[in-house]
Design a protein around this motif. Structure first.
Motif, PDB file in Angstrom:
ATOM      1  N   GLY A 137       0.829  -1.186   0.000  1.00 29.04           N
ATOM      2  CA  GLY A 137       0.000   0.000   0.000  1.00 29.04           C
ATOM      3  C   GLY A 137       0.866   1.239   0.000  1.00 29.04           C
ATOM      4  N   ASN A 138       0.196   2.377   0.052  1.00 27.42           N
ATOM      5  CA  ASN A 138       0.910   3.638   0.160  1.00 27.42           C
ATOM      6  C   ASN A 138       0.021   4.679   0.823  1.00 27.42           C
ATOM      7  OD1 ASN A 138      -0.681   4.878  -1.983  1.00 27.42           O
ATOM      8  ND2 ASN A 138       0.516   3.630  -3.362  1.00 27.42           N
ATOM      9  N   PHE A 139       0.645   5.760   1.275  1.00 30.24           N
ATOM     10  CA  PHE A 139      -0.076   6.902   1.811  1.00 30.24           C
ATOM     11  C   PHE A 139       0.746   8.147   1.514  1.00 30.24           C
ATOM     12  CE2 PHE A 139       2.299   4.823   5.207  1.00 30.24           C
ATOM     13  CZ  PHE A 139       3.045   5.851   5.771  1.00 30.24           C
ATOM     14  N   TRP A 140       0.057   9.279   1.462  1.00 28.49           N
ATOM     15  CA  TRP A 140       0.695  10.534   1.110  1.00 28.49           C
ATOM     16  C   TRP A 140       1.168  11.239   2.373  1.00 28.49           C
ATOM     17  CZ3 TRP A 140      -2.248   7.795  -1.887  1.00 28.49           C
ATOM     18  CH2 TRP A 140      -1.960   7.781  -3.249  1.00 28.49           C
ATOM     19  N   LEU A 141       2.329  11.856   2.290  1.00 37.70           N
ATOM     20  CA  LEU A 141       2.872  12.598   3.423  1.00 37.70           C
ATOM     21  C   LEU A 141       2.222  13.981   3.426  1.00 37.70           C
ATOM     22  CD1 LEU A 141       6.635  11.559   3.163  1.00 37.70           C
ATOM     23  CD2 LEU A 141       4.785  10.465   4.447  1.00 37.70           C
ATOM     24  N   SER A 142       1.051  14.017   4.039  1.00 34.43           N
ATOM     25  CA  SER A 142       0.260  15.246   4.071  1.00 34.43           C
ATOM     26  C   SER A 142      -0.758  15.153   5.204  1.00 34.43           C
ATOM     27  CB  SER A 142      -0.478  15.434   2.739  1.00 34.43           C
ATOM     28  OG  SER A 142      -1.556  14.527   2.642  1.00 34.43           O
ATOM     29  N   PHE A 162       8.905  -0.320   4.720  1.00 32.13           N
ATOM     30  CA  PHE A 162       8.375   0.981   4.330  1.00 32.13           C
ATOM     31  C   PHE A 162       9.481   1.742   3.610  1.00 32.13           C
ATOM     32  CE2 PHE A 162       5.715  -0.351   7.749  1.00 32.13           C
ATOM     33  CZ  PHE A 162       4.476   0.242   7.564  1.00 32.13           C
ATOM     34  N   ASN A 163       9.109   2.479   2.574  1.00 29.14           N
ATOM     35  CA  ASN A 163      10.059   3.321   1.862  1.00 29.14           C
ATOM     36  C   ASN A 163       9.404   4.688   1.647  1.00 29.14           C
ATOM     37  OD1 ASN A 163      12.612   3.682   0.288  1.00 29.14           O
ATOM     38  ND2 ASN A 163      11.125   4.159  -1.290  1.00 29.14           N
ATOM     39  N   THR A 164      10.205   5.736   1.809  1.00 26.33           N
ATOM     40  CA  THR A 164       9.641   7.071   1.676  1.00 26.33           C
ATOM     41  C   THR A 164      10.667   8.063   1.136  1.00 26.33           C
ATOM     42  OG1 THR A 164       8.292   8.718   2.837  1.00 26.33           O
ATOM     43  CG2 THR A 164      10.218   7.849   4.025  1.00 26.33           C
ATOM     44  N   HIS A 165      10.188   9.260   0.863  1.00 24.69           N
ATOM     45  CA  HIS A 165      11.051  10.352   0.399  1.00 24.69           C
ATOM     46  C   HIS A 165      10.479  11.639   0.980  1.00 24.69           C
ATOM     47  CE1 HIS A 165      13.165  12.309  -3.333  1.00 24.69           C
ATOM     48  NE2 HIS A 165      13.503  12.897  -2.190  1.00 24.69           N
ATOM     49  N   PHE A 166      11.136  12.182   2.009  1.00 25.32           N
ATOM     50  CA  PHE A 166      10.689  13.424   2.638  1.00 25.32           C
ATOM     51  C   PHE A 166      10.998  14.603   1.723  1.00 25.32           C
ATOM     52  CE2 PHE A 166      10.919  12.259   7.476  1.00 25.32           C
ATOM     53  CZ  PHE A 166      10.003  11.245   7.278  1.00 25.32           C
ATOM     54  N   ASP A 167      10.238  15.673   1.910  1.00 24.53           N
ATOM     55  CA  ASP A 167      10.414  16.866   1.091  1.00 24.53           C
ATOM     56  C   ASP A 167      11.793  17.483   1.306  1.00 24.53           C
ATOM     57  OD1 ASP A 167       8.752  18.580  -0.782  1.00 24.53           O
ATOM     58  OD2 ASP A 167       9.614  20.091   0.552  1.00 24.53           O
ATOM     59  N   HIS A 168      12.351  18.045   0.252  1.00 26.41           N
ATOM     60  CA  HIS A 168      13.688  18.617   0.307  1.00 26.41           C
ATOM     61  C   HIS A 168      13.688  20.081   0.747  1.00 26.41           C
ATOM     62  CE1 HIS A 168      12.138  19.883  -3.532  1.00 26.41           C
ATOM     63  NE2 HIS A 168      13.195  20.664  -3.754  1.00 26.41           N
ATOM     64  N   MET A 169      12.539  20.733   0.745  1.00 24.44           N
ATOM     65  CA  MET A 169      12.479  22.158   1.103  1.00 24.44           C
ATOM     66  C   MET A 169      11.722  22.416   2.408  1.00 24.44           C
ATOM     67  SD  MET A 169      14.199  23.752  -1.192  1.00 24.44           S
ATOM     68  CE  MET A 169      13.712  25.451  -1.061  1.00 24.44           C
ATOM     69  N   GLY A 170      10.619  21.765   2.614  1.00 29.70           N
ATOM     70  CA  GLY A 170       9.738  22.069   3.733  1.00 29.70           C
ATOM     71  C   GLY A 170      10.200  21.487   5.068  1.00 29.70           C
ATOM     72  N   LYS A 219       3.010  -4.953  15.908  1.00 31.74           N
ATOM     73  CA  LYS A 219       4.179  -5.475  16.627  1.00 31.74           C
ATOM     74  C   LYS A 219       5.168  -6.210  15.713  1.00 31.74           C
ATOM     75  CE  LYS A 219       2.725  -4.328  20.741  1.00 31.74           C
ATOM     76  NZ  LYS A 219       3.312  -3.240  21.464  1.00 31.74           N
ATOM     77  N   PHE A 220       4.875  -6.296  14.411  1.00 28.37           N
ATOM     78  CA  PHE A 220       5.775  -6.983  13.493  1.00 28.37           C
ATOM     79  C   PHE A 220       7.070  -6.186  13.310  1.00 28.37           C
ATOM     80  CE2 PHE A 220       1.733  -8.873  12.154  1.00 28.37           C
ATOM     81  CZ  PHE A 220       2.085 -10.209  12.115  1.00 28.37           C
ATOM     82  N   PRO A 221       8.168  -6.867  12.980  1.00 23.42           N
ATOM     83  CA  PRO A 221       9.420  -6.164  12.686  1.00 23.42           C
ATOM     84  C   PRO A 221       9.246  -5.231  11.488  1.00 23.42           C
ATOM     85  CG  PRO A 221       9.803  -8.526  12.914  1.00 23.42           C
ATOM     86  CD  PRO A 221       8.320  -8.324  12.901  1.00 23.42           C
ATOM     87  N   VAL A 222      10.019  -4.144  11.502  1.00 18.64           N
ATOM     88  CA  VAL A 222       9.907  -3.103  10.478  1.00 18.64           C
ATOM     89  C   VAL A 222      11.284  -2.766   9.916  1.00 18.64           C
ATOM     90  CG1 VAL A 222       9.372  -0.647  10.132  1.00 18.64           C
ATOM     91  CG2 VAL A 222       7.826  -2.084  11.458  1.00 18.64           C
ATOM     92  N   VAL A 223      11.325  -2.543   8.595  1.00 19.11           N
ATOM     93  CA  VAL A 223      12.472  -1.953   7.920  1.00 19.11           C
ATOM     94  C   VAL A 223      11.944  -0.668   7.281  1.00 19.11           C
ATOM     95  CG1 VAL A 223      14.177  -2.199   6.078  1.00 19.11           C
ATOM     96  CG2 VAL A 223      13.511  -4.202   7.427  1.00 19.11           C
ATOM     97  N   LEU A 224      12.611   0.441   7.534  1.00 17.98           N
ATOM     98  CA  LEU A 224      12.215   1.727   6.985  1.00 17.98           C
ATOM     99  C   LEU A 224      13.399   2.302   6.213  1.00 17.98           C
ATOM    100  CD1 LEU A 224      10.493   4.324   6.708  1.00 17.98           C
ATOM    101  CD2 LEU A 224      11.300   4.954   9.006  1.00 17.98           C
TER     102      LEU A 224
END
Length: 166
Positions: A1-6, A42-50, A71-76
């Motif tokens: 899945g995915n979600f928007w960073l907003s 999980f993989n993401t890309h934070f904003d470079h300006m804000g 409670k499952f293990p996570v890789v981010l």
């Protein structure tokens, strides 16, 4: 899945806070066929300006990881556009809930290898300490090795970021 960073993470294409670009987080649940062990990546890309967007993205990411992975293990993984001393980075390591993450670079049993930067920019030159690409894992995960791979040849790199491997 995915979600928007907003502020509206379920609204496709939503722009968050003071961000310059639309940003998302993508996730997958994996299960080892032999052991039956499950984990979430999980993989993401934070904003470079804000600056506000990076901090709020870290808060949202922590909340969503807790909701989705439990409670499952996570890789981010991702381009977090922030250094290890920044507020968003520290929030990811010290969230307000039970989930704890560690930065693989500083938790690996083996000696660090590779350059001390992950961003090389369009000029393909890195500055010491400019590590903005990180791999985090659940705090009960054993990290054997972590490295940044300098894959540049003749002054050119395949990307403006060097690969980070754990």
């Amino acid at each position: 899945g995915n979600f928007w960073l907003s502020e509206a993470p379920d609204s496709a294409g939503s722009l968050g806070w003071d961000a310059m670009c639309i940003r998302i987080a993508t996730w997958v649940q994996l299960k080892d066929k032999k052991s039956g062990v499950e984990l979430f990546v999980f993989n993401t890309h934070f904003d470079h300006m804000g600056e506000v967007a990076r901090l709020e993205s870290a808060k949202l990411l922590i909340r969503k990881i807790s909701e989705i992975a439990g409670k499952f293990p996570v890789v981010l993984t991702g381009d977090f556009n922030c250094l290890k001393d920044s507020q968003p980075y520290n929030l990811l390591l010290n969230p307000f809930d039970e989930m704890k993450l560690i930065d693989c670079r500083y938790s690996a049993k083996a000696k660090l290898s590779g350059p001390d930067f992950s961003f090389v920019g369009s000029e393909f030159t890195g500055q010491q300490g400019n590590i903005i690409d990180h791999i985090f894992v659940s705090d009960n995960t054993k990290v054997c090795q972590s490295t940044i791979i300098e894959n540049c040849r003749k002054g050119k790199c395949p990307s403006d970021h060097l690969p980070v491997m754990t």
